[in-house]
Enzyme design. Structure first.
Site, PDB file in Angstrom:
ATOM      1  N   THR A  35     -46.133 -11.404   9.266  1.00 18.79           N
ATOM      2  CA  THR A  35     -45.003 -10.668   9.831  1.00 18.79           C
ATOM      3  C   THR A  35     -44.009 -11.625  10.475  1.00 18.79           C
ATOM      4  O   THR A  35     -44.387 -12.476  11.284  1.00 18.79           O
ATOM      5  CB  THR A  35     -45.491  -9.654  10.882  1.00 18.79           C
ATOM      6  OG1 THR A  35     -46.402  -8.752  10.262  1.00 18.79           O
ATOM      7  CG2 THR A  35     -44.334  -8.885  11.483  1.00 18.79           C
ATOM      8  N   ALA A  94     -42.707 -27.082  13.106  1.00 20.22           N
ATOM      9  CA  ALA A  94     -42.642 -28.229  12.209  1.00 20.22           C
ATOM     10  C   ALA A  94     -44.006 -28.619  11.665  1.00 20.22           C
ATOM     11  O   ALA A  94     -44.104 -29.100  10.533  1.00 20.22           O
ATOM     12  CB  ALA A  94     -42.003 -29.421  12.927  1.00 20.22           C
ATOM     13  N   CYS A 120     -48.905 -34.506  21.303  1.00 19.86           N
ATOM     14  CA  CYS A 120     -50.003 -34.106  20.415  1.00 19.86           C
ATOM     15  C   CYS A 120     -51.211 -35.021  20.550  1.00 19.86           C
ATOM     16  O   CYS A 120     -52.300 -34.697  20.080  1.00 19.86           O
ATOM     17  CB  CYS A 120     -49.543 -34.068  18.957  1.00 19.86           C
ATOM     18  SG  CYS A 120     -49.218 -35.692  18.240  1.00 19.86           S
ATOM     19  N   HIS A 132     -38.087 -25.394  19.377  1.00 15.83           N
ATOM     20  CA  HIS A 132     -38.192 -25.703  20.813  1.00 15.83           C
ATOM     21  C   HIS A 132     -37.735 -27.117  21.156  1.00 15.83           C
ATOM     22  O   HIS A 132     -37.553 -27.435  22.324  1.00 15.83           O
ATOM     23  CB  HIS A 132     -39.616 -25.461  21.323  1.00 15.83           C
ATOM     24  CG  HIS A 132     -40.647 -26.445  20.857  1.00 15.83           C
ATOM     25  ND1 HIS A 132     -41.160 -27.428  21.672  1.00 15.83           N
ATOM     26  CD2 HIS A 132     -41.283 -26.581  19.674  1.00 15.83           C
ATOM     27  CE1 HIS A 132     -42.065 -28.119  21.009  1.00 15.83           C
ATOM     28  NE2 HIS A 132     -42.151 -27.629  19.792  1.00 15.83           N
TER      29      HIS A 132
END
Length: 383
Positions: free
Chosen positions: A242, A71, A329, A202
């Site tokens: 990738t 996110a 965070c 998650h």
């Protein structure tokens, strides 16, 4: 081992998701963008199937789903990716709230340093942002409104439904950070009007390191968000690099499970919250809930135990409960929660507040035992 009650930071991976990923890691070795052999085709099929699973959960088309690292990256693309369009159109005004995740707040502040005009709206004491106050800030040069669906610290649901309808009428881009609501408030998300949406796998029991940016089409055109990194043309040029096939497959599987089980999960989450409040009331501890519980997600409670330091409580009860007193965070900073401060909660109460968050597989019997142990410790600390 303590009971895990920090789901809003990261939920444990679902065993069926892990099995899916192990199968991909062991049996599908190709690069999804390799077009010259079967291995690439097999990997690409996994990615496109996952895209359909995400789309099905959200009630959108698979062509509107773009995979990112999470996110935080999705939020950055949604906001920074509009810079070129803003310069072309002359619309350089962004509106957000003061309780957003740092991935939005810090990005918006960076845009302000680049010359963008920014308005940051404070929430009410309920923890909800007043939609009218957002709309009052909208003007002719408003480019974007970015608002989270559910606050990660309080669990309070924001008025995104009302804003989505109003902003569509005013032709203003609307970005919703649905990290805490995806897989939970499924019906609301499916009916929501928005331009862009972000989430991380998650938080709904998928793997870490993978997320989604949704770009909704209007008149067959995507919103004018551009890539903010350079490299290949993966994800239609929105996100180079990738594609991590196993992570994408795990994200898709988590979304598939959430779609099948969100209604039964909601009942389990609600039963745990009911038990939590019953135990609190029986404990005799003076407490208050941060945020209006009429608008709170069923898996979250931000709780002030009056006279009990949250730091002391968490250290003293590590063997019983694993929880937090704010966003992961900002966990390295011991300054008071900026979310609770924006709600005008007294600093003393903030320092006595903890965030408890759980999942549908949280064992109710174990929860009752360990949370009772925590409350017993809290009573001693309050003396």
């Amino acid at each position: 081992m303590s009971i895990y009650l920090d789901y809003n930071a990261s939920a444990p991976i679902e065993p069926r998701v892990l099995e899916c990923m192990i199968d991909i890691y062991q049996n599908y070795i190709g690069n999804a963008d390799s077009r010259t052999h079967d291995y690439g085709d097999q990997a690409r099929n996994i990615v496109e199937n996952a895209r359909k699973q995400v789309a099905s959960l959200l009630g959108i088309t698979s062509s509107e789903v773009f995979f990112t690292s999470g996110a935080t990256e999705s939020n950055n693309i949604a906001i920074q990716g509009l810079e070129a369009y803003a310069k072309e159109s002359g619309r350089n005004h962004i509106i957000t709230s003061s309780i957003e995740h740092k991935a939005v707040l810090e990005t918006v502040k960076a845009m302000q340093h680049r010359g963008f005009e920014v308005d940051i709206v404070d929430p009410e004491s309920s923890g909800r942002v007043d939609a009218k106050k957002i709309l009052e800030k909208v003007k002719d040069n408003t480019l974007l409104v970015s608002l989270m669906h559910v606050n990660n610290e309080t669990g309070i649901i924001q008025p995104v439904q009302e804003l989505g309808t109003a902003l569509e009428e005013r032709n203003v881009f609307f970005h919703v950070d649905a990290t805490q609501s995806c897989g939970k408030l499924v019906d609301e998300l499916r009916s929501l009007k928005y331009t862009m949406l972000s989430f991380s796998a998650h938080k709904l029991r998928g793997p870490q390191g993978i997320g989604v940016l949704v770009l909704r089409k209007k008149n067959y055109k995507y919103p004018p968000a551009k890539a903010i990194m350079y490299g290949g043309q993966q994800e239609h040029g929105i996100r180079p690099g990738t594609i991590p096939v196993a992570l994408v497959g795990g994200c898709g599987k988590a979304c598939q499970i959430a779609e099948l089980e969100y209604q039964s999960n909601e009942k389990k989450l609600r039963s745990i919250k009911k038990k939590l409040l019953e135990l609190l009331d029986k404990s005799g501890i003076t407490y208050s809930c941060n945020g209006d519980q009429n608008y709170c997600l069923d898996n979250t409670l931000n709780l002030c135990l009056h006279g009990v330091s949250s730091e002391a409580l968490m250290i003293s009860t590590k063997r019983y409960c694993s929880l937090s007193n704010g966003s992961a965070c900002t966990s390295k900073s011991y300054s008071p929660s900026y979310v609770l401060m924006a709600m005008n909660i007294p600093v003393e109460n903030i320092e006595n507040s903890i965030r408890i968050s759980w999942g549908p597989e949280t064992d109710l019997e174990q929860f009752q035992i360990e949370f009772t142990n925590l409350l017993n410790v809290a009573k001693r600390l309050a003396q």
